[in-house]
Design an enzyme around this catalytic site. Structure first.
Site, short mmCIF file in Angstrom:
data_model
loop_
_atom_site.label_atom_id
_atom_site.label_comp_id
_atom_site.label_asym_id
_atom_site.label_seq_id
_atom_site.Cartn_x
_atom_site.Cartn_y
_atom_site.Cartn_z
N ASN A 1 -12.96 3.50 -7.90
CA ASN A 1 -13.53 3.21 -6.58
C ASN A 1 -14.62 4.23 -6.21
OD1 ASN A 1 -13.76 1.79 -4.17
ND2 ASN A 1 -12.22 3.05 -3.14
N MET B 1 -17.81 3.91 -6.43
CA MET B 1 -18.89 3.98 -7.42
C MET B 1 -20.24 4.19 -6.74
SD MET B 1 -17.78 3.82 -10.57
CE MET B 1 -19.29 3.41 -11.45
N SER C 1 34.86 27.84 -2.45
CA SER C 1 34.48 26.41 -2.45
C SER C 1 33.67 26.08 -1.19
CB SER C 1 35.71 25.51 -2.55
OG SER C 1 36.72 25.87 -1.65
N ASP D 1 0.87 -1.18 0.00
CA ASP D 1 0.00 0.00 0.00
C ASP D 1 0.90 1.22 0.00
OD1 ASP D 1 -2.08 1.80 0.26
OD2 ASP D 1 -2.20 1.57 2.43
#
Length: 634
Positions: free
Chosen positions: A165, A167, A542, A110
């Protein structure tokens, strides 16, 4: 009683044997936040009857405490194990779960939905065979849907379930289903995803999860569980047919045995097979295949074995044993795709560690070619990569390594980048191909080497690397040191930061990426000058430790002398000979070290000079004294 016990033991043994023979499917769930990924997995675990009574009791209690379903079982809580996830109602880590049905075993990952957890999604996808990409029926295809689909295609997953998903919240509308399906397939074509199965779901209500739903009588495809149980697994996907065995360990228990241990990444091997050891290119014949239970007549991908060879061949950890008639390629420069996973940006020229199989080498990105807008698939110009950005880059290693293109073999074509200081993984990449110059450019042997040139000059070559804030006194002290060396008849050259930017580095600005490239170029020039037998002095701010470490790594041990001209910021700013600090304070000069860009002081410099205590002349004397003490000059 004994007879009953024997029957029970037999049944258990038969069950375990059947379970062992089941195929294993690895899949991931991914999508945008709150699309229902954890609920889908929780429902699958529940329906597969993989929960014990105490687990059911615990989830019922947790559902009352943490759930969002009014006291009904909240299936997402079976997966959202972290307290932080439960409090926020989202998944922030990769959660792996095992479950089994009568037909197959499963490991599901997941993966997070938030963009900032893209790196976690890459981790979960790296070993998966199938991707279940969830879409909220109310929201349709979102940016994260596209992002995760693009990552799935990069990783090489070819089977995709588009799970639409919730629905139930759109009245099981076929029109909504068709619109989302059409939009997603249009995008999938652009990224090479073709094997797509679209399923309408309500994970909460159980529609089309394990049984066909009466609410979607217009849908005639498989249920989600039905698809997962029956889809074909391509065991050789991104694996290749030819033998590849990255050597993990050289086993030498006694003088009579020398074996090379590792996991076979692809192909198969038998005693008598001709093999090639890479990158050296030496060939030999397999004498034995030694495994835990004894010698094998054949070994295949996925098995951990020890090979012995008929000849004495020099082999080390990280080498790859390949089929002699189909060896891996060998190169040190590549084009690749990189997914950046660190908060600090990826900077060209900055040294990282690259882990490819069992081999770890030094690497730097030489040139980002472009980054990808995963929403539009547009290629954008890039000088660096930020967290979760995806780019195509050229990368250079400090030595040649055996490899295959990722699309041919993910084990010998996939790599990670590691920060040299923290050992954190900062990027994941996929090799495309070796750059042409990697094959065409080779080191040319020369008869006059560094030792001969140094002997002629009567000195030991070295790099004196002066670093510190602007105005610290680097150039002044370096100039005095060179005058003293010249007076002593020594051969030297001073590379000053301002002077170099008038020529070699005049094309560079002062962004963080340009500063990295500025120091990289100077380090390479200093290396050439050391090879010429010179004592090289460099005077550059630097500011980053990583680039100073890179410059040090370019020359032999003991040849790099870091001189930290340590001056407090207020003292350096009070000098301000060039007026740069005043401009920076007024906002007219961006990315100025000490003001709006950091300076990382050396942790263990060979010399530290505090200019509040020493004059420039005395500081120069200290450097000369150190050179004498270490035998660089007489």
């Amino acid at each position: 009683m004994a007879h009953v016990s024997d029957l029970i033991a037999t049944d258990i043994e038969r069950y375990l044997e059947q379970h062992e023979k089941k195929s294993l499917l690895r899949f991931i769930t991914c999508g945008s936040v709150d699309d229902g990924k954890s609920t889908v997995i929780g429902r699958l675990l529940y329906e597969s009857k993989m929960l014990f009574e105490d687990q059911l009791a615990a989830i019922e209690a947790d559902s009352k405490k943490w759930g969002t379903q009014g006291g009904d079982i909240d299936f997402a809580l079976l997966v959202d194990g972290l307290a932080a996830e439960r409090e926020q109602g989202i998944t922030i880590d990769v959660a792996y779960r095992f479950f089994s049905t009568d037909r197959r075993k499963f490991i599901v990952a997941d993966t997070p939905g938030h963009e900032q957890y893209t790196r976690n999604m890459i981790t979960g996808a790296s070993t998966a065979d199938v991707a279940v990409i969830l879409v909220d029926a109310r929201k349709g295809v979102l940016t994260q849907t596209r992002r995760h689909s693009y990552l799935v295609s990069l990783i090489g997953i070819r089977k995709v379930v588009l799970a639409i998903n919730k629905m139930d919240l759109v009245d099981y509308s076929q029109q909504v289903y068709n619109r989302i399906d059409e939009e997603y397939r249009e995008f999938a074509k652009q990224i090479g995803l073709a094997d797509i199965t679209t399923i309408p779901l309500s994970a909460l209500k159980g529609d089309n999860m394990t049984e066909a739903s009466t609410q979607t009588s217009w849908y005639h495809g498989p249920t989600l569980m039905g698809f997962l149980e029956t889809c074909e697994i391509d065991e050789t996907r991104l694996q290749g047919d030819a033998l590849r065995l990255p050597v993990q360990w050289v086993n030498r228990p006694n003088l009579d045995f020398r074996g090379f241990c590792g996991l076979i990444a692809s192909g198969s091997v038998r005693p008598g097979d001709r093999v090639r050891v890479q990158p050296s290119g030496r060939e030999s014949t397999v004498a034995r295949i030694v495994a835990y239970g004894g010698d094998l007549a054949v070994a295949v991908a996925g098995q951990s074995v020890t090979l012995t060879l008929a000849d004495e061949v020099d082999i080390s950890r990280g080498d790859v044993i390949s089929a002699a008639d189909a060896p891996a390629e060998v190169a040190d420069q590549f084009e690749c795709t990189i997914v950046w996973m660190a908060d600090e940006p990826m900077l060209p020229g900055r040294p990282y560690l690259l882990k490819l199989g069992t081999r770890t080498v030094s690497a730097s990105v030489t040139e980002p070619k472009y980054k990808v807008n995963v929403n539009t698939m547009e290629r954008l110009a890039a000088k660096q990569l930020e967290l979760n950005e995806i780019g195509v880059c050229n990368i250079a290693l400090d030595r040649a390594v055996p490899f295959d293109a990722y699309q041919a073999n993910r084990d010998t074509g996939g790599f990670i980048l590691i920060d040299r200081l923290t050992n954190n993984t900062v990027g994941a990449g996929m090799l495309h191909f070796a750059l042409r110059r990697a094959h065409n450019i080779h080191l040319q042997h020369v008869d006059i080497d560094k030792s001969a040139r140094a002997l002629q000059k009567g000195q030991k070559p070295a790099v004196l690397w002066f670093t510190g804030l602007s105005g610290a006194g680097k150039s002044t002290i370096a100039n005095l040191v060179e005058k003293r060396l010249h007076a002593l008849g020594r051969h030297s050259y001073l590379l000053d930061g301002d002077n170099v930017r008038h020529g070699l580095n005049k094309d560079l600005g002062f962004t963080e990426a340009d500063r990295v490239e500025n120091v990289r170029r100077v380090g390479e020039v200093a290396k050439l000058m050391v090879d010429a037998g010179l004592i090289v002095l460099t005077a550059f701010i630097s500011p980053f430790r990583a680039e100073r470490r890179l410059a040090r790594s370019l020359v032999a041990d003991g040849e790099f002398i870091e001189v930290h001209v340590d001056t407090p910021l207020d003292v350096a700013e009070s000098r301000d000979v060039k007026g740069l600090y005043k401009k920076a304070r007024r906002g007219e000069l961006r990315n100025f070290t000490g003001i709006d860009s950091p300076y990382e002081p050396p942790e263990n410099p060979e010399i530290r000079i505090d200019t509040t205590e020493l004059t420039a002349e005395r500081a120069a004397d200290r450097v000369i004294e150190m050179l004498r003490a270490r035998g660089f000059i007489a």
